[in-house]
Design a protein around this motif. Structure first.
Motif, PDB file in Angstrom:
ATOM      1  N   ILE A 170       0.831  -1.201   0.000  1.00 53.08           N
ATOM      2  CA  ILE A 170       0.000   0.000   0.000  1.00 53.08           C
ATOM      3  C   ILE A 170       0.870   1.257   0.000  1.00 53.08           C
ATOM      4  O   ILE A 170       0.621   2.220  -0.734  1.00 53.08           O
ATOM      5  CB  ILE A 170      -0.962   0.007   1.204  1.00 53.08           C
ATOM      6  N   ARG A 171       1.902   1.264   0.829  1.00 49.55           N
ATOM      7  CA  ARG A 171       2.830   2.400   0.875  1.00 49.55           C
ATOM      8  C   ARG A 171       3.413   2.658  -0.517  1.00 49.55           C
ATOM      9  O   ARG A 171       3.421   3.795  -1.007  1.00 49.55           O
ATOM     10  CB  ARG A 171       3.951   2.116   1.873  1.00 49.55           C
ATOM     11  N   SER A 198      13.363   4.072   0.564  1.00 42.03           N
ATOM     12  CA  SER A 198      13.609   5.203   1.467  1.00 42.03           C
ATOM     13  C   SER A 198      12.694   6.401   1.190  1.00 42.03           C
ATOM     14  O   SER A 198      12.717   7.393   1.925  1.00 42.03           O
ATOM     15  CB  SER A 198      15.067   5.657   1.356  1.00 42.03           C
ATOM     16  N   THR A 199      11.875   6.316   0.139  1.00 39.55           N
ATOM     17  CA  THR A 199      10.985   7.428  -0.195  1.00 39.55           C
ATOM     18  C   THR A 199       9.910   7.579   0.883  1.00 39.55           C
ATOM     19  O   THR A 199       9.239   6.604   1.236  1.00 39.55           O
ATOM     20  CB  THR A 199      10.305   7.187  -1.554  1.00 39.55           C
ATOM     21  N   PRO A 200       9.724   8.787   1.415  1.00 39.64           N
ATOM     22  CA  PRO A 200       8.709   8.973   2.460  1.00 39.64           C
ATOM     23  C   PRO A 200       7.306   8.998   1.874  1.00 39.64           C
ATOM     24  O   PRO A 200       7.120   9.225   0.674  1.00 39.64           O
ATOM     25  CB  PRO A 200       9.072  10.336   3.058  1.00 39.64           C
ATOM     26  N   LEU A 201       6.330   8.762   2.728  1.00 42.87           N
ATOM     27  CA  LEU A 201       4.943   8.931   2.333  1.00 42.87           C
ATOM     28  C   LEU A 201       4.686  10.392   1.979  1.00 42.87           C
ATOM     29  O   LEU A 201       5.350  11.286   2.508  1.00 42.87           O
ATOM     30  CB  LEU A 201       4.009   8.528   3.472  1.00 42.87           C
ATOM     31  N   PRO A 202       3.718  10.669   1.105  1.00 40.29           N
ATOM     32  CA  PRO A 202       3.362  12.072   0.864  1.00 40.29           C
ATOM     33  C   PRO A 202       2.873  12.715   2.155  1.00 40.29           C
ATOM     34  O   PRO A 202       2.314  12.038   3.024  1.00 40.29           O
ATOM     35  CB  PRO A 202       2.247  11.977  -0.182  1.00 40.29           C
ATOM     36  N   GLU A 294      -7.809  13.191  -0.965  1.00 41.49           N
ATOM     37  CA  GLU A 294      -7.037  13.045   0.270  1.00 41.49           C
ATOM     38  C   GLU A 294      -5.938  14.095   0.352  1.00 41.49           C
ATOM     39  O   GLU A 294      -5.580  14.553   1.438  1.00 41.49           O
ATOM     40  CB  GLU A 294      -6.430  11.648   0.350  1.00 41.49           C
ATOM     41  N   GLN A 295      -5.397  14.464  -0.787  1.00 33.09           N
ATOM     42  CA  GLN A 295      -4.307  15.443  -0.850  1.00 33.09           C
ATOM     43  C   GLN A 295      -4.793  16.857  -0.526  1.00 33.09           C
ATOM     44  O   GLN A 295      -4.136  17.594   0.236  1.00 33.09           O
ATOM     45  CB  GLN A 295      -3.696  15.419  -2.259  1.00 33.09           C
TER      46      GLN A 295
END
Length: 313
Positions: A170-171, A198-202, A294-295
């Motif tokens: 999902i991430r 290593s990419t962060p969640l938005p 959601e954004q």
């Protein structure tokens, strides 16, 4: 989210999970995409209820807390039309506004075509008018490594996802799909390989949100979700001259990767889509991506409530 209540209703012999908030005769039914779920509409449900609407979102069959059909590999988009009408009937709703995101737009359009008396209006995010087998997207022009092409292959996404836990899947999808470019893997890659671990969640999608999504998909898995939409997109829905006369609203993010799908941007910006929906309003959001509700929930809520109030009787 405490004001959102949960229950199950039976539709076609399956128990479907329904989330609901708000009261009154004016109903809004929210239809999710993938990897979304009822929770994807949390911001819009609360806003609609506060504006005096009865807001309902449910998990499609085989998603989240809803039961799988007995043979998921035979599920189709037609089943989702049954789900929408069945949920409305179970809840005593004669007519509703339908709000669809991603593939959830397709049953919204389908219901509005074949059951126009049940629909007050159609609002969709990210997807202009299309039905299975009736689409502006020129699928044959898509790269063979595009995620839709990959996931249409039986077993391929299952093997790809199966290398990771559900939370990571999902991430990865949220990180990948909030970008503005098409998600295309090379011959030696799978779709999950496109995301750097290593990419962060938005910033608008929290670890708590991820936990909710993960728990729901841990319950259902991806078996039915990969069948509908991906493996049934090309099936002919049997409708030869579709038209929706109900009021419509299309919200597109300018940074939504869907605009890069062959044929879609021209179809939308030229307003050719209005041949199918003559009473359609189209709004482009400059910073919006594929998960615009959601954004940018406050902006989307304002557009939604304005439309609902304008067309409520």
């Amino acid at each position: 989210m405490e004001q959102i209540q949960h229950k199950h209703v039976e539709v076609g012999g399956l128990k479907l999970h329904v989330a609901e908030t708000g009261t009154g005769p004016k109903a809004v039914l929210f239809l999710h995409g993938f990897p979304e779920i009822w929770y994807s509409w949390r911001h819009q449900m609360v806003a609609a209820a506060a504006a005096g609407y009865r807001a309902i979102a449910f998990d499609f069959r085989g998603y989240g807390l809803s039961q799988h059909p007995p043979e998921p590999e035979k599920a189709s988009f037609g089943d989702l039309v049954v789900d929408v009408i069945g949920v409305m009937d179970c809840l005593g709703i004669n007519k509703a506004f339908l709000v669809g995101k991603d593939f959830g737009a397709m049953p919204a359009f389908h219901v509005a075509v074949v059951h126009p008396e049940r629909v007050s209006g159609v609002i969709t995010l990210g997807i202009p008018f299309s039905l299975p087998g009736v689409s502006a997207i020129q699928m044959h022009l898509l790269p063979k490594g595009f995620y839709v092409q990959r996931w249409r292959e039986p077993g391929r996404a299952e093997a790809d996802f199966g290398r990771f836990d559900v939370k990571t899947v999902i991430r990865n999808i949220y990180i990948l799909f909030c970008g503005s470019e098409l998600q295309v893997a090379s011959d030696d890659q799978e779709i999950m390989d496109l995301v750097n671990p290593s990419t962060p969640l938005p910033p608008w999608f929290t670890e708590d949100d991820l936990k909710v999504y993960s728990s729901l998909y841990e319950n259902s898995g991806f078996r039915t979700a990969l069948q509908v939409p991906y493996r049934t997109l090309a099936e002919d829905c049997g409708i030869t001259d579709p038209k929706i006369t109900a009021p419509g609203l299309l919200i597109m993010g300018e940074k939504d990767y869907a605009l890069k799908l062959p044929g879609l941007e021209g179809y939308t910006r030229s307003e050719k889509v209005k041949e199918f929906m003559p009473n359609l309003e189209i709004i482009f959001m400059a910073e919006g991506n594929h998960f615009v509700q959601e954004q940018l929930p406050e902006q989307v809520n304002q557009l939604l409530i304005t439309f609902l109030n304008k067309h409520s009787t």
